[in-house]
Design a protein around this motif. Structure first.
Motif, mmCIF file in Angstrom:
data_model
loop_
_atom_site.group_PDB
_atom_site.id
_atom_site.type_symbol
_atom_site.label_atom_id
_atom_site.label_comp_id
_atom_site.label_asym_id
_atom_site.label_seq_id
_atom_site.Cartn_x
_atom_site.Cartn_y
_atom_site.Cartn_z
ATOM 1 N N ASP A 174 18.765 -0.745 -6.963
ATOM 2 C CA ASP A 174 17.804 -1.240 -5.994
ATOM 3 C C ASP A 174 17.818 -2.767 -5.945
ATOM 4 O O ASP A 174 17.167 -3.434 -6.740
ATOM 5 C CB ASP A 174 16.412 -0.725 -6.421
ATOM 6 C CG ASP A 174 15.385 -0.903 -5.322
ATOM 7 O OD1 ASP A 174 15.735 -1.446 -4.254
ATOM 8 O OD2 ASP A 174 14.244 -0.498 -5.541
ATOM 9 N N GLN A 181 3.132 9.232 0.510
ATOM 10 C CA GLN A 181 3.032 9.014 -0.943
ATOM 11 C C GLN A 181 1.653 9.415 -1.446
ATOM 12 O O GLN A 181 1.518 10.058 -2.492
ATOM 13 C CB GLN A 181 3.304 7.543 -1.291
ATOM 14 C CG GLN A 181 4.781 7.167 -1.274
ATOM 15 C CD GLN A 181 4.980 5.663 -1.417
ATOM 16 O OE1 GLN A 181 4.290 4.864 -0.777
ATOM 17 N NE2 GLN A 181 5.927 5.276 -2.254
ATOM 18 N N ARG A 225 10.993 -0.704 7.308
ATOM 19 C CA ARG A 225 12.411 -0.438 7.058
ATOM 20 C C ARG A 225 13.136 -0.319 8.383
ATOM 21 O O ARG A 225 12.686 0.379 9.276
ATOM 22 C CB ARG A 225 12.580 0.884 6.311
ATOM 23 C CG ARG A 225 12.011 0.882 4.933
ATOM 24 C CD ARG A 225 12.997 0.270 3.960
ATOM 25 N NE ARG A 225 12.340 0.026 2.687
ATOM 26 C CZ ARG A 225 12.241 0.945 1.735
ATOM 27 N NH1 ARG A 225 12.766 2.121 1.934
ATOM 28 N NH2 ARG A 225 11.631 0.656 0.620
ATOM 29 N N LYS A 274 9.688 7.420 -4.390
ATOM 30 C CA LYS A 274 9.297 8.446 -5.353
ATOM 31 C C LYS A 274 8.892 7.817 -6.687
ATOM 32 O O LYS A 274 8.020 8.331 -7.381
ATOM 33 C CB LYS A 274 10.459 9.430 -5.596
ATOM 34 C CG LYS A 274 10.847 10.227 -4.371
ATOM 35 C CD LYS A 274 11.973 11.187 -4.649
ATOM 36 C CE LYS A 274 13.295 10.487 -4.919
ATOM 37 N NZ LYS A 274 13.852 9.801 -3.747
ATOM 38 N N THR A 275 9.539 6.697 -7.020
ATOM 39 C CA THR A 275 9.325 6.108 -8.339
ATOM 40 C C THR A 275 7.865 5.715 -8.561
ATOM 41 O O THR A 275 7.306 5.974 -9.618
ATOM 42 C CB THR A 275 10.238 4.882 -8.511
ATOM 43 O OG1 THR A 275 11.534 5.225 -8.030
ATOM 44 C CG2 THR A 275 10.339 4.487 -9.965
ATOM 45 N N GLY A 284 14.941 6.047 -1.054
ATOM 46 C CA GLY A 284 14.130 4.923 -0.620
ATOM 47 C C GLY A 284 12.734 5.286 -0.145
ATOM 48 O O GLY A 284 11.985 4.430 0.322
ATOM 49 N N ARG A 294 0.855 -1.187 0.000
ATOM 50 C CA ARG A 294 0.000 0.000 0.000
ATOM 51 C C ARG A 294 0.889 1.233 0.000
ATOM 52 O O ARG A 294 1.932 1.252 0.633
ATOM 53 C CB ARG A 294 -0.837 0.020 1.285
ATOM 54 C CG ARG A 294 -2.240 -0.553 1.136
ATOM 55 C CD ARG A 294 -2.915 -0.624 2.505
ATOM 56 N NE ARG A 294 -3.082 0.717 3.109
ATOM 57 C CZ ARG A 294 -4.041 1.576 2.768
ATOM 58 N NH1 ARG A 294 -4.900 1.254 1.822
ATOM 59 N NH2 ARG A 294 -4.140 2.739 3.361
HETATM 60 P P1 ADP Z 1 13.324 6.432 -4.144
HETATM 61 O O1 ADP Z 1 13.311 6.562 -5.636
HETATM 62 O O2 ADP Z 1 12.503 7.451 -3.469
HETATM 63 O O3 ADP Z 1 14.710 6.339 -3.597
HETATM 64 P P2 ADP Z 1 12.023 4.010 -4.735
HETATM 65 O O4 ADP Z 1 10.872 4.574 -5.424
HETATM 66 O O5 ADP Z 1 13.131 3.450 -5.554
HETATM 67 O O6 ADP Z 1 12.623 5.087 -3.771
HETATM 68 O O7 ADP Z 1 11.503 2.961 -3.688
HETATM 69 C C1 ADP Z 1 12.385 2.219 -2.890
HETATM 70 C C2 ADP Z 1 11.854 0.820 -2.669
HETATM 71 O O8 ADP Z 1 10.702 0.878 -1.851
HETATM 72 C C3 ADP Z 1 11.450 0.135 -3.943
HETATM 73 O O9 ADP Z 1 11.857 -1.201 -3.861
HETATM 74 C C4 ADP Z 1 9.939 0.257 -3.936
HETATM 75 O O10 ADP Z 1 9.328 -0.818 -4.627
HETATM 76 C C5 ADP Z 1 9.619 0.201 -2.468
HETATM 77 N N1 ADP Z 1 8.396 0.908 -2.070
HETATM 78 C C6 ADP Z 1 7.942 2.072 -2.576
HETATM 79 N N2 ADP Z 1 6.805 2.444 -1.970
HETATM 80 C C7 ADP Z 1 6.537 1.511 -1.039
HETATM 81 C C8 ADP Z 1 5.483 1.327 -0.078
HETATM 82 N N3 ADP Z 1 4.489 2.189 0.053
HETATM 83 N N4 ADP Z 1 5.526 0.240 0.722
HETATM 84 C C9 ADP Z 1 6.544 -0.647 0.587
HETATM 85 N N5 ADP Z 1 7.541 -0.559 -0.295
HETATM 86 C C10 ADP Z 1 7.557 0.514 -1.105
#
Ligand code: ADP
Ligand code: MG
Length: 714
Positions: free
Chosen positions: A571, A291, A469, A320-321, A317, A286
């Motif tokens: 990642d 987010q 985390r 953002k993606t 982490g 979720r």
């Molecule tokens: P950023 O780009 O902000 O450093 P990412 O978008 O790469 O972070 O996300 C980091 C990791 O966390 C990825 O493996 C992603 O799939 C996971 N992730 C993102 N949002 C969530 C969420 N709401 N709950 C659990 N895992 C998430």
């Protein structure tokens, strides 16, 4: 010597060669320091001040301070230092309250001998030092007094020497402080009054700011009743006035820029949920509250008439993606295309893997425009793109090149990670008709910086990490304790985890980073005989890097030895250990980025910082910060404190405005006030369309028009 036409010329129009005391040679030297006009000179404030209002007695002298006092020569002559047998000239002086020794290490003996005969009375100026209980002054300035002269007479005689708080300026070769001081003294007296602030008096009054002219006079030539501590700490109201003035005009420009964005007509997207809803169902997690909040802000912008210009700031982490992916789907649902621009090939690959995975599931088309493409492949992509057969295109700045044409670009996503500002948002905008722009940055930019760097963007912050985390535990090892780190690493490998070992780019004079990393991976094999070790470095071709990353992801590699190429975006959840060699050579932002590669799953993760044999005090502070906190914002603040904002990761190349007096770090509070006032003022004056604001507007354009790229704003 008066200027040619003092009635009409403003300080920015009078060149320094017209100032008395400035000959061609000095003019050239000043030019090298960036000083061309009288205005430049006025903004060239003293580095510090010297208190020469009163003479002190020798008994009052304080170690570590610049002092001024009168004394008589008691004895003088050449001696040798006891340890290095170096010759020095020493003069012992006495004023009835005590004695102090003056020392010269480079000197012309004849000259000193003649000058300092026993009984000679003089004024001495210099910094008092203390060595094993003896106070001394090295290479002091001295001013000889005639026999029987009253030294206090001097206090009134030459205001450039005594009886005042004196400014100390940055020097240029072969020019004495006295000469610079004299030139500046005359220049400031004559011209400071003609610097007139255009900021409305009501604002100056509200902020308790003295007029600019008075402020310049005071900063260069403070009255004797001024507070020296305030002056020296940059807290004097006069200095604030100058700083405020600089900030005010910058912020006015930013207000106009932002308004220009708001006025333009963009695309109003509709909430279709055709792809976003299914994606939400498919995601294995979720969205966090943060987010969802940020996504709400983005959707709100996307649905409004005005084009979106939004910055998402979120720690490494923070996820953002996925947020960017959701935004992309909104654009695609509305029949438009999306561009994703990444700062490096590796990161573009990484994004492609994620975006392509989900888009494929949804029956959408995603392409990667990479540098190594063959001509035919590239042509196909470009054709598909302009025909609208590609929904989302990912790439590095290659996406911004000419020839890359979209059928209808609806949203541009720029992932700047920590290389913010380098990519041209403007170019991306021109690939469509006022497309929405979303910028992502992992750099936890302190508020004061983001306000100037991204002053024209709205800001969304993802201030929460996904649940589960565990913060990365960070330990600093001295270079001779490396084996302890290796032991822990080995235990983790045995229990099925993977690790990164990072080497800094070594300096050019040493070996290449490739060689260093290659050698290192060979040595490491000795330490970890059973581990499968892979190598990733900057000079590999994209395809090679890809292959290595894929093998690492597939857990065919246990330890990935890398130069900093893995710094952004990589990642691999099972990689839980990061060991950084020569960690002292990395900047804080870089260390934070690197550490962000681990701690991505629910397993406990570690970051081992192994320092070099010798490292600086600043490096030690950086390592301490890393050990103490995982919080990107705290790290960024600490980085600013250690380095100062000018050097803050890439801000120079990012075009962060250079201020003449203001400092983003020291003057953060003034910046906020100036921003508030400037934005209010801009609004009250219909974004400087009123008669009353015409002069202010012209001044703003003079100072910032070019630098803020305001050409298109009327
Ligand atoms: P950023 O780009 O902000 O450093 P990412 O978008 O790469 O972070 O996300 C980091 C990791 O966390 C990825 O493996 C992603 O799939 C996971 N992730 C993102 N949002 C969530 C969420 N709401 N709950 C659990 N895992 C998430
Ligand atoms: Mg990311």
């Amino acid at each position: 010597m008066p200027e040619k036409s003092p009635q009409v010329a403003t300080p920015d129009q009078i060149s320094l060669e017209q100032i008395s005391g400035v000959g061609p040679k000095l003019q050239e030297q000043l030019q090298k320091m960036g000083l061309n006009s009288v205005e430049d000179a006025l903004y060239h404030l003293p580095l510090r001040y010297e208190d020469r209002r009163q003479f002190r007695t020798i008994s009052q002298l304080q170690t570590g301070r610049q002092e001024v006092f009168c004394a008589k020569v008691l004895a003088a002559g050449e001696t040798q230092t006891s340890r290095s047998r170096r010759r020095i000239y020493e003069v012992m002086v006495d004023d009835g309250t005590g004695q102090i020794s003056l020392k010269w290490f480079q000197y012309r003996k004849n000259w000193l001998q003649k000058r300092f005969s026993v009984g000679q009375q003089m004024v001495i100026i210099g910094e008092v030092r203390s060595f094993s209980h003896q106070r001394e002054i090295h290479h002091p300035d001295t001013e000889l007094l005639p026999d029987g002269a009253d030294p206090t007479e001097l206090l009134r005689k030459d205001p450039l020497k005594f009886g005042r708080i004196l400014p100390v300026y940055q020097l240029t070769e072969g020019v004495t402080q006295y000469r610079i001081r004299k030139i500046w003294f005359n220049l400031v007296k004559q011209h400071s009054a003609s610097i007139v602030s255009l900021i409305p008096p009501t604002i100056l009054k509200k902020r308790h700011l003295p007029s600019l002219g008075a402020a310049f006079l005071h900063c260069h030539w403070p009255q004797n009743d001024s507070s020296l501590p305030l002056l020296e700490q940059g807290k004097d109201p006069a200095r604030h006035s100058i700083v405020y003035d600089e900030f005010f005009f910058l912020e006015l420009g930013l207000a106009l820029k932002r308004h220009g964005v708001e006025l333009a007509r963009g695309i109003s997207f509709k909430a279709e949920h055709r792809y976003t809803k299914p994606l939400n169902k498919m995601l294995p997690f979720r969205l966090t509250e943060a987010q969802r909040r940020v996504l709400g802000e983005i959707k709100h912008d996307m649905m409004s008439q005005a084009p979106m210009h939004r910055l998402i700031q979120g720690d490494v982490g923070s996820g953002k993606t996925i947020v960017a992916l959701m935004a992309a789907l909104v654009a695609i649902e509305n029949g438009t295309q999306v561009a994703v621009v990444a700062p490096t090939e590796i990161l573009a690959d990484q994004h492609f893997a994620i975006f392509n995975h989900w888009l494929k599931e949804l029956g959408l088309r995603c392409s990667l425009l990479r540098s190594g493409l063959g001509a035919a492949e590239k042509r196909t992509i470009l054709q598909d793109l302009s025909a609208g057969r590609i929904d989302l295109l990912i790439g590095t700045h290659a996406v911004l090149q000419e020839g890359v044409e979209f059928k209808k670009l609806g949203l541009g996503i720029v992932d700047e990670q920590h290389r913010f500002g380098v990519l041209q948002r403007g170019v991306l905008k021109q690939k469509g008709e006022n497309p929405d722009i979303l910028v992502m940055t992992a750099t936890p930019i302190p508020r004061t910086l983001s306000m100037t760097l991204y002053g024209d963007l709205s800001l969304s912050v993802i201030d929460q990490l996904p649940p589960g985390r565990k913060p990365v535990k960070t330990i600093h090892y001295q270079h001779n304790k490396r084996s302890l780190a290796y032991e822990t690493l080995q235990q983790h490998l045995v229990s099925g985890r993977q690790a990164y070992i990072v080497y800094p780019l070594v300096e050019e004079t040493e070996k290449s980073d490739l060689l260093a990393a290659t050698e290192a991976s060979e040595t490491l094999q000795g330490h970890f005989p059973n581990a499968r070790i892979g190598l990733l470095h900057g000079r590999m071709k994209p395809a090679e890097k890809d292959a290595v990353m894929q093998t690492f992801r597939d857990h065919q590699i246990d330890i990935l030895v890398a130069t900093t190429v893995i710094e952004v975006g990589v990642d691999v959840t099972n990689a839980t250990i990061m060991l950084i060699e020569h960690a002292d050579r990395f900047g804080l932002a870089q260390l934070h980025q690197l550490r962000g590669r681990v701690g991505r799953g629910s397993e406990a993760s570690f970051c081992f910082l192994v320092s070099s044999e010798h490292y600086s005090e600043d490096a030690r502070r950086r390592l301490d910060v890393m050990v103490k906190t995982n919080d990107g914002f705290q790290i960024a603040e600490a980085d600013l404190e250690i380095r100062g904002p000018g050097e803050f990761i890439g801000t120079r190349q990012a075009g962060l405005p250079d201020f003449r007096v203001a400092s983003l770090l020291r003057d953060a509070r003034i910046l906020e006030q100036a921003r508030q006032d400037a934005f209010d003022y801009a609004q009250e004056h219909h974004y400087l369309q009123t008669e009353a604001s015409a002069q202010i507007k012209a001044e703003m354009f003079r100072r910032w028009g070019g630098r803020l790229d305001l050409a298109t704003i009327g």
